[in-house]
Design a protein around this motif. Structure first.
Motif, PDB file in Angstrom:
ATOM      1  N   ASP A  83       0.831  -1.200   0.000  1.00 14.87           N
ATOM      2  CA  ASP A  83       0.000   0.000   0.000  1.00 14.87           C
ATOM      3  C   ASP A  83       0.870   1.256   0.000  1.00 14.87           C
ATOM      4  OD1 ASP A  83      -2.073   2.028   1.627  1.00 14.87           O
ATOM      5  OD2 ASP A  83      -3.069   0.640   0.262  1.00 14.87           O
ATOM      6  N   THR A  84       0.767   2.105   1.022  1.00 15.34           N
ATOM      7  CA  THR A  84       1.563   3.342   1.058  1.00 15.34           C
ATOM      8  C   THR A  84       2.940   3.129   1.655  1.00 15.34           C
ATOM      9  OG1 THR A  84       0.644   3.934   3.214  1.00 15.34           O
ATOM     10  CG2 THR A  84      -0.498   4.806   1.260  1.00 15.34           C
ATOM     11  N   HIS A  85       3.256   1.916   2.048  1.00 14.03           N
ATOM     12  CA  HIS A  85       4.556   1.601   2.628  1.00 14.03           C
ATOM     13  C   HIS A  85       5.341   0.666   1.703  1.00 14.03           C
ATOM     14  CE1 HIS A  85       2.699   3.394   6.039  1.00 14.03           C
ATOM     15  NE2 HIS A  85       3.492   2.876   6.963  1.00 14.03           N
ATOM     16  N   ALA A  86       6.636   0.669   1.891  1.00 13.38           N
ATOM     17  CA  ALA A  86       7.489  -0.300   1.211  1.00 13.38           C
ATOM     18  C   ALA A  86       8.558  -0.748   2.187  1.00 13.38           C
ATOM     19  CB  ALA A  86       8.139   0.306  -0.036  1.00 13.38           C
ATOM     20  N   VAL A  87       8.892  -2.011   2.130  1.00  9.73           N
ATOM     21  CA  VAL A  87       9.953  -2.563   2.969  1.00  9.73           C
ATOM     22  C   VAL A  87      11.134  -2.892   2.071  1.00  9.73           C
ATOM     23  CG1 VAL A  87      10.614  -4.367   4.586  1.00  9.73           C
ATOM     24  CG2 VAL A  87       8.268  -3.495   4.589  1.00  9.73           C
ATOM     25  N   LEU A  88      12.216  -2.168   2.266  1.00 10.96           N
ATOM     26  CA  LEU A  88      13.443  -2.365   1.489  1.00 10.96           C
ATOM     27  C   LEU A  88      14.445  -3.150   2.332  1.00 10.96           C
ATOM     28  CD1 LEU A  88      13.126   1.244   0.571  1.00 10.96           C
ATOM     29  CD2 LEU A  88      13.773  -0.299  -1.282  1.00 10.96           C
ATOM     30  N   THR A  89      14.952  -4.223   1.801  1.00 13.83           N
ATOM     31  CA  THR A  89      15.999  -4.982   2.486  1.00 13.83           C
ATOM     32  C   THR A  89      17.341  -4.506   1.965  1.00 13.83           C
ATOM     33  OG1 THR A  89      14.548  -6.904   2.720  1.00 13.83           O
ATOM     34  CG2 THR A  89      16.908  -7.262   3.019  1.00 13.83           C
ATOM     35  N   ILE A  90      18.150  -3.984   2.891  1.00 17.37           N
ATOM     36  CA  ILE A  90      19.415  -3.370   2.532  1.00 17.37           C
ATOM     37  C   ILE A  90      20.554  -4.027   3.307  1.00 17.37           C
ATOM     38  CG2 ILE A  90      18.298  -1.154   2.028  1.00 17.37           C
ATOM     39  CD1 ILE A  90      19.265  -0.141   4.762  1.00 17.37           C
TER      40      ILE A  90
END
Length: 295
Positions: A83-90
């Motif tokens: 939705d309005t969020h994103a989870v980035l794996t860094i």
């Protein structure tokens, strides 16, 4: 007002139900604060860090964001849009650079950690949870908040939980009276709050103490000496879950513990549908007393 909930699972078999149980608990507290809501979920820690970000224009903001960040870092990045969020794996060593990248583009960072993901928006708990698919999320523990704005505007950034350190987050029912003084103290220590919400001041305080090397219990004890006002705090860390109330303890709170879990709610009805609640030890947390559990 405001309604806060927390659930710390001891029984591994309950992990797939964490999101569903927390969602039901939070929806029950809706009438304590219907303007915004949020939940922090502690899931499995993989390789790297999970950076949760938010945008009011997600389609445009998140289009190609992972590729641009990967190019900027020179290291592999993955992204999951919710939705309005994103989870980035860094990569673990890329947090500072990734935060600077987001700040330069006006993208809001909700939190970062090996295990933690934070989802919060304006709206009713049932709607916020549905937007992000919280019910289907698994994990070991989590905390949630439904807000009635009193000291700052109804915005996404003003919603709880507040995360001011890796895998650290906090929800709060009450009001601090010395938050402006503490803002100055914490800013000098490198833990400057980004919003006008007094709860973020408390979150920064906990993070500053943990950064000094104390454990969660000691950090919570410090709130009783250094923070003035009426408060009930529920705090999550990568391995822990804690609760503390101010010495007057005028804000409602109830806890329950079984062999399977520890649960917190602003009112008992938030706990009433948990499995095995009929045999749980149920109590009201004492004033100026720290409760915490760690794995």
């Amino acid at each position: 007002m405001c309604g806060i909930v927390g659930l710390f699972l001891k029984q591994e078999s309950l992990r797939p139900r964490l999101g569903d149980l927390l969602t039901e608990m939070l929806i029950t507290m809706t009438d304590r604060g219907p303007d915004s809501a949020g939940i922090a979920i502690y899931g499995d820690a993989g390789t790297g860090l999970k950076l949760t970000v938010q945008s009011d224009t997600p389609a445009a903001t998140f289009d190609g964001l992972d590729g641009a960040l990967e190019a900027a870092l020179g290291q592999a990045v993955t992204m999951r849009v919710v939705d309005t969020h994103a989870v980035l794996t860094i990569p673990e060593d890329a947090e500072a650079a990734a935060r600077a990248f987001m700040k330069a583009r006006g993208i809001r960072v909700m939190g970062c950690g090996a295990a933690m993901e934070i989802y919060k928006e304006t709206g009713l708990p049932k709607d916020v949870a549905a937007r992000f698919g919280i019910r289907g999320m698994a994990g070991s523990h989590g905390i949630g908040h439904t807000r009635m704005a009193t000291e700052s505007a109804v915005t996404t950034m003003g919603a709880h939980p507040f995360s001011t350190g890796d895998d650290q987050c906090l929800v709060h029912n009450g009001s601090l009276s010395n938050h402006n003084q503490m803002r100055r103290v914490l800013s000098a220590k490198g833990f400057a709050p980004e919003t006008q919400n007094d709860t973020e001041v408390a979150a920064c305080y906990i993070s500053s103490r943990l950064a000094e090397g104390v454990n969660l219990g000691t950090a919570l004890e410090g709130t009783l000496q250094d923070l003035d006002g009426f408060f009930t705090f529920v705090v999550g860390t990568k391995n822990g879950f804690g609760v503390v109330r101010d010495p007057i303890a005028c804000k409602p709170a109830v806890m329950a513990e079984t062999d399977d879990y520890v649960a917190f709610g602003s009112e008992y009805r938030a706990l009433a549908n948990l499995p095995g609640i009929e045999t749980a030890r149920v109590w009201e947390p004492e004033p100026a007393t720290v409760y915490f559990w760690e794995r």
